[in-house]
Design a protein around this motif. Structure first.
Motif, short mmCIF file in Angstrom:
data_model
loop_
_atom_site.label_atom_id
_atom_site.label_comp_id
_atom_site.label_asym_id
_atom_site.label_seq_id
_atom_site.Cartn_x
_atom_site.Cartn_y
_atom_site.Cartn_z
N LEU A 226 0.82 -1.21 0.00
CA LEU A 226 0.00 0.00 0.00
C LEU A 226 0.86 1.26 0.00
CD1 LEU A 226 -2.82 -1.11 2.47
CD2 LEU A 226 -3.08 -0.66 0.02
N LYS A 227 2.02 1.19 0.61
CA LYS A 227 2.90 2.36 0.64
C LYS A 227 3.37 2.77 -0.76
CE LYS A 227 4.73 1.76 5.34
NZ LYS A 227 5.92 1.38 6.15
N HIS A 228 3.34 1.81 -1.69
CA HIS A 228 3.77 2.09 -3.06
C HIS A 228 2.60 2.44 -3.99
CE1 HIS A 228 7.39 -0.04 -1.64
NE2 HIS A 228 8.02 0.57 -2.62
N ILE A 229 1.37 2.35 -3.47
CA ILE A 229 0.18 2.63 -4.28
C ILE A 229 -0.32 4.03 -3.97
CG2 ILE A 229 -2.19 1.91 -4.82
CD1 ILE A 229 -1.38 -0.95 -4.03
N LYS A 230 -0.40 4.85 -4.99
CA LYS A 230 -0.85 6.23 -4.80
C LYS A 230 -2.38 6.31 -4.80
CE LYS A 230 3.26 8.03 -7.18
NZ LYS A 230 3.76 8.72 -8.39
N PRO A 231 -2.94 7.39 -4.26
CA PRO A 231 -4.40 7.55 -4.27
C PRO A 231 -4.97 7.36 -5.68
CG PRO A 231 -3.43 9.25 -2.90
CD PRO A 231 -2.29 8.52 -3.55
N GLY A 232 -6.01 6.55 -5.78
CA GLY A 232 -6.64 6.28 -7.07
C GLY A 232 -6.03 5.12 -7.83
N GLN A 233 -4.85 4.66 -7.42
CA GLN A 233 -4.19 3.53 -8.09
C GLN A 233 -4.62 2.21 -7.43
OE1 GLN A 233 0.06 4.22 -7.85
NE2 GLN A 233 0.08 5.34 -9.79
N ASN A 234 -4.39 1.10 -8.18
CA ASN A 234 -4.60 -0.22 -7.62
C ASN A 234 -3.33 -1.04 -7.77
OD1 ASN A 234 -4.54 -1.53 -10.24
ND2 ASN A 234 -6.66 -0.86 -10.56
N ALA A 235 -3.40 -2.32 -7.40
CA ALA A 235 -2.21 -3.16 -7.40
C ALA A 235 -1.63 -3.38 -8.79
CB ALA A 235 -2.53 -4.51 -6.76
N PHE A 236 -2.41 -3.08 -9.82
CA PHE A 236 -1.94 -3.33 -11.19
C PHE A 236 -1.49 -2.05 -11.90
CE2 PHE A 236 -5.24 -6.55 -10.24
CZ PHE A 236 -4.40 -7.65 -10.13
N THR A 237 -1.99 -0.93 -11.43
CA THR A 237 -1.60 0.34 -12.08
C THR A 237 -0.47 1.04 -11.34
OG1 THR A 237 -3.31 1.54 -10.85
CG2 THR A 237 -3.92 0.71 -13.03
N ALA A 238 -0.17 0.60 -10.13
CA ALA A 238 0.92 1.21 -9.36
C ALA A 238 2.27 0.64 -9.79
CB ALA A 238 0.70 0.96 -7.87
N ASP A 239 3.31 1.39 -9.54
CA ASP A 239 4.68 0.95 -9.84
C ASP A 239 5.21 0.19 -8.62
OD1 ASP A 239 7.16 0.57 -10.92
OD2 ASP A 239 7.86 2.62 -10.57
#
Length: 350
Positions: A226-239
């Motif tokens: 979760l620390k790597h996921i930005k607001p509005g992102q999910n596990a597949f769109t986050a880096d």
């Protein structure tokens, strides 16, 4: 006119709260609880506690397929949010061929048995495409065949000030021998409401000892992800670093570990699902509490859900947003009272 309301598939009371709190400024036009039924025992307890604490015996726990409706008291109005499992785009979409698909027929049975003046039926937007559109046509035909003029409309609740993108097909029916026409309420009066999820969750702050506010235990790996996921992102769109990526083949559901965007309404609150589907805070590395989820469904903080944490999660996710239901019930009351209001053309398409 005081309308006695019966409810099938009542859930925890989102529709019941909206009905009994509907207020058009004329005490002669209001809705009162008469009876309700649901198959889940904890859900019935929640409904009793919040909607009819002085008449708990009027909430009947039982499977509608074996329940004797003839024992129930007379009603003037009927509401039924028939189970959506087989019509949801998140599920297997079995439609009429599923276990839950045909349950709408008990609503039709109740209409024929009690002949209420009006009804409200609710289901997911996916109903429109179930069985190649044949399911919806069959349901609409049967509701009309029971003697009602119907107005089906796809309500986008975020347009009505609700802090959640929740699209539901709601059908209002008025008995054919009553000279009253229902009009879909316009979302225009709600355009200035701050319906961001941040506002819903933070204003006013939720007391830490509030009902149903227990935190979900997150594994250290989930916290790191979760620390790597930005607001509005999910596990597949986050880096995500390789060790935190999900090894999932096939469908990549957009809600998996999706963080809320605090500047927008929440995405749809759901009632079930495994890891990654609990709705995630925009800044804190955690899932929302059930009380925060209830805020997105516009349940008042005084509303106490009864059951295990997961059962309460299901109750909240399956409910109709309280304030959204209230808006529609107030429009029904205004139609019967002859009070004009802003309306739009009914439309079941996106």
């Amino acid at each position: 006119m005081i309308y006695r309301l019966g409810e099938l598939f009542c859930g925890p009371g989102g529709i019941g709260w909206g009905a009994t709190n509907a207020d058009i400024g004329d005490a002669n036009y209001r809705i009162v609880h008469q009876w309700a039924n649901d198959y889940d025992e904890s859900t019935c307890e929640t409904y009793r506690h919040n909607i009819c604490p002085n008449a708990p015996e009027t909430v009947y726990h039982g499977d509608i397929r074996t329940f004797d409706m003839s024992q129930l008291a007379p009603i003037d109005a009927l509401a039924f949010g028939f189970p959506c499992n087989d019509y949801s785009v998140v599920g297997e979409q079995k439609g009429m061929n599923g276990t839950f698909g045909p349950l709408y027929s008990y609503g039709v049975k109740a209409l024929k048995l009690f002949e209420p003046m009006w009804f409200l039926a609710e289901n997911v937007g996916g109903l429109r495409s179930a069985n190649e559109g044949k399911a919806l046509n069959k349901i609409l035909d049967e509701l009309q065949g029971a003697g009602y003029t119907i107005t089906p409309h796809l309500y986008k609740f975020e347009d009505y000030g609700i802090p959640q993108a929740r699209h539901r097909l709601i059908i209002v029916g008025i008995r054919n021998n009553i000279n009253v026409e229902f009009k879909v309420p316009s979302p225009a009066p709600y355009a200035e409401i701050d319906n961001t999820c941040r506002n819903a969750i933070e204003n006013p702050p939720i007391p830490t000892d509030a009902f149903n506010n227990e935190l979900t235990k997150q594994s250290s790996q989930v916290v790191e992800r979760l620390k790597h996921i930005k607001p509005g992102q999910n596990a597949f769109t986050a880096d995500l670093p390789k060790e935190l990526q999900l090894n999932i083949k096939g469908a990549r559901i957009s809600q998996i570990y999706k963080r809320l965007d605090p500047t927008k309404p929440s995405y749809t609150v759901t009632g079930s699902g495994g890891g990654g589907t609990h709705i995630y805070h925009w800044s804190e590395p955690r899932a929302l509490t059930n009380r925060e989820r209830a805020r997105l469904q516009t349940f008042p903080d005084t509303y106490k859900f009864i059951g295990t944490k997961e059962n309460v999660r299901k109750q909240i996710g399956m409910a109709v947003p309280c304030r959204g239901a209230k808006i529609i019930f107030e429009s029904i009351l205004k139609c019967f009272a002859g009070i004009p209001y802003e309306y739009i053309e009914a439309n079941i398409n996106e």
